[in-house]
Scaffold this motif. Structure first.
Motif, PDB file in Angstrom:
ATOM      1  N   GLN A  27       0.846  -1.201   0.000  1.00 22.31           N
ATOM      2  CA  GLN A  27       0.000   0.000   0.000  1.00 22.31           C
ATOM      3  C   GLN A  27       0.882   1.251   0.000  1.00 22.31           C
ATOM      4  OE1 GLN A  27      -3.201   0.139  -0.186  1.00 22.31           O
ATOM      5  NE2 GLN A  27      -3.969   1.974   0.802  1.00 22.31           N
ATOM      6  N   LEU A  28       1.914   1.260   0.842  1.00 23.56           N
ATOM      7  CA  LEU A  28       2.830   2.398   0.897  1.00 23.56           C
ATOM      8  C   LEU A  28       3.600   2.531  -0.412  1.00 23.56           C
ATOM      9  CD1 LEU A  28       4.268   2.254   4.521  1.00 23.56           C
ATOM     10  CD2 LEU A  28       2.813   4.019   3.526  1.00 23.56           C
ATOM     11  N   ARG A  29       4.001   1.380  -0.957  1.00 24.11           N
ATOM     12  CA  ARG A  29       4.738   1.408  -2.213  1.00 24.11           C
ATOM     13  C   ARG A  29       3.884   1.992  -3.329  1.00 24.11           C
ATOM     14  NH1 ARG A  29       9.304  -0.337  -4.508  1.00 24.11           N
ATOM     15  NH2 ARG A  29       8.865  -0.447  -6.698  1.00 24.11           N
ATOM     16  N   LYS A  30       2.634   1.516  -3.394  1.00 35.72           N
ATOM     17  CA  LYS A  30       1.730   2.066  -4.408  1.00 35.72           C
ATOM     18  C   LYS A  30       1.558   3.563  -4.197  1.00 35.72           C
ATOM     19  CE  LYS A  30      -1.213  -1.868  -5.625  1.00 35.72           C
ATOM     20  NZ  LYS A  30      -2.530  -2.485  -5.386  1.00 35.72           N
ATOM     21  N   ALA A  31       1.413   3.949  -2.918  1.00 41.10           N
ATOM     22  CA  ALA A  31       1.194   5.366  -2.611  1.00 41.10           C
ATOM     23  C   ALA A  31       2.380   6.208  -3.060  1.00 41.10           C
ATOM     24  CB  ALA A  31       0.950   5.554  -1.120  1.00 41.10           C
ATOM     25  N   SER A  32       3.582   5.611  -3.097  1.00 43.44           N
ATOM     26  CA  SER A  32       4.747   6.404  -3.469  1.00 43.44           C
ATOM     27  C   SER A  32       4.991   6.380  -4.975  1.00 43.44           C
ATOM     28  CB  SER A  32       5.983   5.926  -2.711  1.00 43.44           C
ATOM     29  OG  SER A  32       6.350   4.651  -3.164  1.00 43.44           O
TER      30      SER A  32
END
Lengths: 575, 575
Positions: free
Chosen positions: B435-440
């Motif tokens: 989720q964090l990776r996608k957000a970045s």
């Protein structure tokens, strides 16, 4: 970077120095040599001061300014970053060395070497795992709160030294401070005031004075940045001439061994490395994040680019080398980099020159450093870190974004009250949690058409046309497991309020991805709508989203609901 | 909920039973009494079986089906959820009790009571902190992988019991399994096969047979759900009549104490509570998440609503009460809830009736339970959990969303290899990290105008008009510290590729928030563009975003760059 020169691109990827060296000119050298000398003049007192701030022998700061600085010059992607001992890393080392478990290890020099070596290895591991992007997960408010807090800690630590007292560790125990006030020494205070006067005069006043004389900017910088050296020179002269140590009891730096340190590898000790690991992780993280932040400032001014992963490699090797050569952990220093930049540095040649000057100083002049009053170094540290304290910034941040302002304040207070490591951890957790919270409350708007246009806007913000049996809902975020529950609740609430709705149109302008959880929820919503004789429709879906949905039978399930290219098509057909 | 009846809304918020009781009709009761009896018939064998699965005395499953079931009926927001002992919680209890630290505590009954009490308290704390939304942070693929993995573990645990062997803890040691095969008992296997035959016949075949006879649906459900009771009755009869325990060595349940358990509070022991806390957290989390997921299934079918926070309260009190009344931890059971629902339950009155029936059974008939063959219970468990195994689902998920598919598979394998708690932790960390990776890595598109319209779409996906000195960039996500670095890099790369660009227009259709870090980055980008004689512009910004930007001087800084209402306005003026 060097993508356009396939011949040496691999070499240049690992040694960015190749990029600028092949087109290096005489003009570049003129800038670099001047900047290198100026920065070296700053590096000598800063090196000694930051080592003492970290609770280490002065030479560890000097050693950290020679090989590590040169290593970064070869490997770093910033052309002006000055890597060496820095105040924030110094206070982190001091704080680590002061914890009971670590001070129980004894031999603080060895512990400091281990911290540097471990930080270096951690950075290299992060580079290997391509974790350069990790820098993005510390928000600016948290970094700003941390920097202000650490700077305040440094000032609180150094202020007593201006009057000859040792830094207290009193916390909130006011009676304890009284004890330190009794250590007051007039001669020391006089030296400190003299040093502060010189520093402040050179820092601001002389700068604007020289500018009025229309001297060239590099000259202005050159002269005004000599403040620290002059303060050291004059107060050392006074201390030596009047024998202030013996006569007045002021503290001096003491003997600094001359010559190069012997390269050492005698600090490999599994037990100690394990105990020091958590602190090393924090030092690695902060050293990396602060260095990249500073590097980006000057890179942006010149239109250059910083490669985060290569920075991890450069800083990692620099820290390994500082450990082997007897130095303290290093990072990019803010004030030094700005001095280097404004003195006209064009490439890392400036830092290579500075490293050579430091090397020469250590070999030939280290005897001269013994008589530097510690109060002078305290004054230099205070003046250097004062610009890092940005209390007012918290109000600005709060005014713009409440959550960010709170994160900044909490991080600052966390650093001051809980300490360096817990403070920054608190800040990071706070922003990640608020990031997740925001992600679970997506912005959703019921929209209508702006009359005489094909534009659809929030009915709460614009005067728009609406259709009573048509619900147009724009969801302004990707649909994921984290937010689909909220979307579901929103839709059902809206349908309960408007029982005459026959068709729901989800406007996907802002939806670039729908994950499995969200897809399942959409299927459930569609089923529920169909059961009560309503249809679910989609408009403005992007290509990748439709590609993904076509892999499932969701679009089949929607029927008689449809996928409309434009919202306008949906209102024409259903409205 | 009861927002429209201010008179008793507070009472109804805490006791949702008030909502349906005031409009309760005879028709409701007719449905509820039938469903209550059917569910009770299922609860008796399930209660005993799940207690044995958890490694606990059979009565702990029965006790867990009386007061906790009634408590949920009073406090829960689902009208059909059947709360009581469930298979997943049972295997979690078994796995916790088997860990060395916990088994070292001895007295597994007491440990199980502590687990239930602690889970209940954790749920109540979560309710207090309004953490009902936490359910959103376990994605469906992770939950599906976990459920399949746990169900497989249960089946692996129960299969040997069909032949009279104890559940092996052999892991991957194949030689070890041989030892268990030697425990083979023909009479036990015969009983198991008989039980399985009855269960499978009643489960699928009878169901479709009865449907063909056009019997009413509730009747069909009623008859076909009597399978477990009939299997228990017939095999118990056989075991008793032929004295299979003494003659053939098959295992029976053994004495179940009759009458109510005495309420107890003798399990308060700080040390044990500390050791059991991590396991209790997992049980609380999974019990809550699974219960809400099941409750939502039936609620959606009837258009009712589940209030996550009230569910935490209801399940929390139910678990506290189960501990005090000598039962095992409880949650909403999938198969039982579906039986209750399809047997026509209209309200939680059905579960109140079931609880009374269970109470009566415990008082008067517990003597009858002693001769139930354990193999029959193993058969009931296997048939009950088999539908929870969804291996093929992983391929579906993978096909739709690779990341989700991997998360599901990793969670499943994690549960099987690392165990229940580590497996689910792995899954949760994996989804949060992705989720964090996608957000970045936000979705960004360079757009152009679709000819003869005012619509702007991705130049890579559509044939569009473009302007050579105009860069139209649509950013499809909120701008935050996590992704602004990526956006910055994207813009600079694009500008490097197209040096003739004079005006950059950022299209903010999908941007609902810009945090402090992102604002600072935008200021830097604007400054860099202005320095090279370009302008930065914004179009389609939403109200809240503009409101926020107006609090800063960013819009001033933009000049001569502008804020355009529509992208069309921007291309008219700059194009």
């Amino acid at each position: 970077m060097s993508d356009k020169q396939p011949d040496n691109s691999q070499l240049a990827d690992f040694f960015p120095i190749v990029n600028w060296l092949k087109s290096y000119t005489r003009r570049d050298f003129d800038g670099d040599i001047f900047a290198g000398i100026i920065t070296a003049i700053l590096l000598v007192p800063q090196g000694i001061a930051y080592a003492i701030l970290a609770g280490l022998p002065p030479q560890m700061g000097l050693y950290a300014s020679i090989l590590p600085t040169a290593i970064y010059a070869l490997l770093g992607t910033s052309r002006t970053l000055s890597v060496g001992p820095v105040s924030i890393a110094a206070i982190m080392i001091a704080s680590a060395l002061a914890t009971p478990e670590i001070s129980a290890l004894g031999d603080s020099v060895q512990s400091a070497l281990i911290l540097a070596a471990e930080s270096g290895i951690i950075m290299l591991l992060m580079a290997l795992l391509q974790m350069g992007g990790l820098v993005n997960f510390i928000s600016h408010p948290v970094l700003a709160g941390f920097t202000s807090g650490a700077a305040l800690l440094i000032i609180a630590n150094q202020l007593p030294q201006l009057a000859g007292s040792k830094p207290p560790s009193c916390g909130f125990d006011l009676a304890c401070y009284q004890h330190y006030l009794q250590g007051f020494n007039t001669a020391t205070l006089a030296i400190a005031i003299a040093a502060l006067t010189i520093l402040i005069f050179f820092g601001k006043l002389l700068d604007s004075l020289l500018k009025k004389l229309n001297l060239p900017m590099t000259m202005v910088t050159g002269i005004s940045k000599c403040g620290p050296l002059l303060a050291v020179f004059l107060t050392t002269l006074a201390a030596t001439y009047f024998d202030l140590q013996a006569q007045q009891g002021i503290s001096l730096v003491g003997v600094v061994p001359s010559g190069f340190p012997s390269l050492r590898l005698d600090f490999v000790d599994i037990t100690k490395w394990k105990i020091l690991l958590p602190s090393a992780i924090f030092i690695a993280l902060i050293a990396y994040v602060e260095s990249v932040a500073i590097a980006k400032v000057t890179a942006n001014l010149r239109g250059e680019k910083i490669a985060p992963n290569q920075e991890l490699i450069a800083l990692g090797v620099a820290n390994l080398v500082t450990a082997i050569s007897g130095g303290m952990a290093v990072a990019g220093g803010f004030s030094r980099t700005m001095v280097n930049f404004s003195a006209g540095a064009r490439t890392q040649m400036a830092m290579l020159i500075a490293a050579v000057i430091l090397g020469v100083s250590v070999i030939f002049f280290s005897g001269w450093f013994a008589n530097i009053p510690k109060a002078t170094l305290a004054a230099i540290i205070i003046v250097a870190v004062f610009p890092l304290v940005h209390i007012r910034n918290i109000f600005h941040t709060f005014n713009y974004d409440r959550g960010d302002g709170i994160a900044e304040l909490v991080t600052l207070l966390g650093v001051l009250i809980l300490g360096i490591e817990k403070g920054i951890t608190l800040g990071i957790i706070l922003t990640l949690a608020s990031q997740l919270r925001k992600a679970s409350h997506p912005h959703i708007a019921v929209v209508g058409r702006i009359p005489q246009t094909e534009h659809y806007r929030n009915i709460k913000r614009h005067t728009v046309e609406i259709w009573h049996h048509l619900l147009l809902v724009r969801i302004d975020e990707n649909l994921t497991f984290a937010n689909i529950g909220y979307v579901e609740d929103y839709l059902y609430d809206e349908l309960n309020r408007q029982p005459n709705i026959k068709h729901v149109v989800l406007i996907f302008t802002s939806v670039s991805d729908i994950d499995t959880t969200a897809l399942e929820a959409l299927e459930k919503i569609n089923h529920a709508l169909q059961t009560s004789g309503k249809t679910l429709n989609i408009s403005e879906a992007k290509g990748p989203v439709l590609d993904k949905l076509r892999k499932t039978d969701f679009l089949e399930q929607l029927k008689p609901g449809k996928v409309f290219f434009r919202t306008e098509d949906a209102t024409k057909e259903l409205g």
